[in-house]
Design an enzyme around this catalytic site. Structure first.
Site, PDB file in Angstrom:
ATOM      1  N   GLU A 183     -37.171 -11.037 -96.415  1.00 30.28           N
ATOM      2  CA  GLU A 183     -37.917 -10.730 -95.393  1.00 30.28           C
ATOM      3  C   GLU A 183     -38.300 -11.669 -94.545  1.00 30.28           C
ATOM      4  O   GLU A 183     -38.692 -12.639 -94.848  1.00 30.28           O
ATOM      5  CB  GLU A 183     -39.174  -9.823 -95.958  1.00 30.28           C
ATOM      6  CG  GLU A 183     -40.012  -9.014 -94.734  1.00 30.28           C
ATOM      7  CD  GLU A 183     -41.112  -8.386 -95.405  1.00 30.28           C
ATOM      8  OE1 GLU A 183     -40.982  -7.131 -95.250  1.00 30.28           O
ATOM      9  OE2 GLU A 183     -42.008  -8.979 -95.848  1.00 30.28           O
ATOM     10  N   CYS A 239     -43.469  -3.770 -92.456  1.00 30.40           N
ATOM     11  CA  CYS A 239     -42.585  -3.579 -93.568  1.00 30.40           C
ATOM     12  C   CYS A 239     -41.427  -2.427 -93.413  1.00 30.40           C
ATOM     13  O   CYS A 239     -40.719  -2.361 -94.229  1.00 30.40           O
ATOM     14  CB  CYS A 239     -43.309  -3.316 -94.843  1.00 30.40           C
ATOM     15  SG  CYS A 239     -44.481  -2.017 -95.058  1.00 30.40           S
ATOM     16  N   PHE A 296     -52.226  -8.964 -92.510  1.00 29.94           N
ATOM     17  CA  PHE A 296     -52.607  -9.121 -91.140  1.00 29.94           C
ATOM     18  C   PHE A 296     -51.955  -8.080 -90.253  1.00 29.94           C
ATOM     19  O   PHE A 296     -52.385  -8.234 -89.030  1.00 29.94           O
ATOM     20  CB  PHE A 296     -52.064 -10.662 -90.953  1.00 29.94           C
ATOM     21  CG  PHE A 296     -50.794 -10.800 -90.564  1.00 29.94           C
ATOM     22  CD1 PHE A 296     -49.939 -10.587 -89.440  1.00 29.94           C
ATOM     23  CD2 PHE A 296     -49.959 -11.771 -91.589  1.00 29.94           C
ATOM     24  CE1 PHE A 296     -48.472 -10.956 -89.426  1.00 29.94           C
ATOM     25  CE2 PHE A 296     -48.569 -11.901 -91.446  1.00 29.94           C
ATOM     26  CZ  PHE A 296     -48.052 -11.381 -90.459  1.00 29.94           C
ATOM     27  N   LYS A 299     -61.203  -6.706 -98.568  1.00 27.79           N
ATOM     28  CA  LYS A 299     -60.785  -7.876 -97.925  1.00 27.79           C
ATOM     29  C   LYS A 299     -60.017  -7.782 -96.926  1.00 27.79           C
ATOM     30  O   LYS A 299     -58.919  -7.796 -97.041  1.00 27.79           O
ATOM     31  CB  LYS A 299     -60.304  -8.591 -99.068  1.00 27.79           C
ATOM     32  CG  LYS A 299     -60.000 -10.191 -99.005  1.00 27.79           C
ATOM     33  CD  LYS A 299     -58.977 -10.746 -99.743  1.00 27.79           C
ATOM     34  CE  LYS A 299     -58.346 -12.079 -99.538  1.00 27.79           C
ATOM     35  NZ  LYS A 299     -57.718 -11.959 -98.212  1.00 27.79           N
TER      36      LYS A 299
END
Length: 506
Positions: A387, A286, A152, A177
């Site tokens: 995370e 990330c 996302f 996708k």
């Protein structure tokens, strides 16, 4: 009250109504209001997208490199012309500030520019007369249908930068996708791809669905490669299943990037860099820098300055040009971040700044989390190792370089790592010894440009070839090596040995 739009899926260049009975909501992160609903496409609809890509592959892969490259140049210009429009859509659905959203789109354009060099970066190699009368050439040829599974947090950059440009420039076709939480930017780019780009039907197809329906990507023999960005648990699953079915896999996974701040650093510029890298994109990337490993001799001074600068950030509506920290993607994600903050407190971390109760006037229903700082985080606290994916900074204090490096390398993730120092010696030692795949020396976000690979390590990546750079080209192509011999009258009369003349000795 604005109308909620029901979106379609795109197969073979056509937008089609889904037969699903399950719809997924897309919200404006700043207001909390539902903007659209996207279909959880059925298995049949996902298979339809794969079939369209498979049918388009022969003609697209056999189109000349020259023609494909011209189309990529045109496509690059189309994205540039729509930069501001796409940035606004991105800012609304994910919560990035306008500047960050523009960067998201620009980071889709940059790999497209790399893809424009396909005639050069896909070149093979050749040698005449490798043995007497024999010539050998090695080519890079496309794989077939590629599946892209998108997270996302970068609605433009990841599907339309990391995945599509190199895949199609090298002659493959694609099924994307799109992320169900943030599909609108990708869908608008998909519209432009056919309406203005003029690409042949079926070269790129787009669906939205759950993990259940997309499982087919991992086993369908028509899919030759899977490129994924998301959590480590899912990445491991995709890597193991898809590889077992003979597919190539790139699985870019989680991170917990650390910065080592030494006492000889330039404290002002170091703190500015950490503010940007920790709180940029609300920490939802990330390559964020959520952990600062700071030398004890300057730790109090650093934490005080970090708090001062964090408190000065304007938290607000993503598409307000004055905003420096926008909302996170959803109410559920905000709850997850807040739970992590509480977990850190419960584990014994000291709260220096708590952003859980921030309220933005006029946007009370938005998904806002203010800058948060947790100090004195020690080994064993999960808040320092896992995370969080939000605007949360944790501080770990160490005595020296050696202790800091060891602490950093003990983490199971190794996407990026950073050092702030004026010492050439320590910078060089860090560069050699850190486990991080992308290393910053006085650079808070050491993301390389598209001409180099995005090279995470350890539990941050599963696969053999990273995205972008020459790694990306090799991921989307396979080697074909051709050995040729033409018989003349004399050689035709010679007896043929086992190796057909390809083995010679003096």
């Amino acid at each position: 009250m604005s109308e909620v739009i029901r979106k379609k899926y795109c197969v073979n260049g056509e937008w089609k109504e889904s037969k699903t009975d399950k719809w997924m909501q897309v919200t404006d992160s700043s207001t909390g209001k539902v903007m659209a609903e996207v279909p959880c496409c059925t298995v049949d609809e996902v298979e339809e997208a794969i079939a369209a890509a498979d049918a388009a592959f022969p003609a697209w892969s056999q189109m000349s490199l020259s023609k494909r490259t011209q189309m990529m140049f045109k496509w690059r210009n189309i994205l540039t012309e729509h930069l501001d429009e796409l940035a606004l859509i991105c800012a609304k659905e994910i919560g990035k500030t306008l500047n960050e959203a523009r960067g998201d789109v620009l980071k889709a354009i940059e790999p497209t520019e790399l893809a424009c060099s396909a005639p050069y970066i896909t070149q093979g190699s050749a040698s005449l007369q490798v043995t007497t009368g024999f010539d050998t050439a090695s080519y890079r040829v496309p794989l077939g249908v590629v599946a892209g599974i998108v997270p996302f947090n970068f609605p433009a950059m990841i599907p339309w930068g990391w995945m599509v440009p190199l895949a199609i420039a090298t002659g493959n076709t694609v099924v994307l996708k799109a992320a169900s939480q943030t599909p609108l930017t990708s869908m608008r780019i998909m519209e432009l791809f056919y309406e203005e780009g003029g690409f042949p039907k079926g070269v790129v197809n787009l669906v939205t669905c759950s993990r259940n329906e997309s499982e087919i990507f991992l086993t369908d023999p028509r899919i030759k490669a899977v490129t994924f960005v998301g959590t480590t648990a899912v990445g491991k699953h995709i890597y193991s299943v898809a590889a077992a079915h003979g597919k190539r896999v790139q699985a870019q996974c989680e991170a917990k990037n650390h910065a080592l701040v030494l006492e000889d650093c330039d404290l002002e510029s170091t703190t500015n860099a950490i503010i940007n890298s920790t709180y940029g994109c609300a920490g939802m990337r990330c390559m964020a820098l959520p952990v600062v490993v700071v030398q004890e001799s300057i730790a109090d001074q650093f934490v005080a300055l970090l708090k001062k600068k964090a408190m000065a950030m304007k938290v607000g509506c993503a598409y307000d040009p004055e905003t420096k920290l926008g909302p996170v993607v959803s109410a559920k994600h905000k709850e997850s971040i807040c739970n992590w903050i509480q977990k850190g407190i419960d584990e014994g971390a000291e709260v220096v700044l708590d952003g859980r109760d921030v309220v933005v006037p006029g946007y009370e229903d938005g998904f806002f989390v203010g800058p948060t700082i947790l100090d004195h985080v020690t080994p064993g606290m999960t808040v320092g190792d896992r995370e969080i994916f939000g605007p949360v900074t944790v501080i770990k204090r160490v005595k020296n370089f050696e202790e800091g490096l060891a602490l950093m390398n003990a983490n199971p993730f190794a996407n990026g790592s950073v050092i702030f120092t004026q010492s050439g010696y320590y910078a060089r030692q860090f560069e050699m010894l850190t486990d991080g795949g992308m290393v910053g020396i006085n650079v808070g976000i050491p993301v390389p440009t598209a001409y180099f690979p995005f090279s995470g390590n350890k539990d941050s990546f599963y696969g053999d070839q990273h995205v972008l750079g020459i790694d990306g080209v090799r991921f989307y192509t396979r080697a074909k090596t051709v050995t040729k011999h033409w018989y003349d009258e004399e050689s035709a009369k010679k007896a043929m040995d086992t190796w057909e003349g390809t083995v010679e000795r003096i």
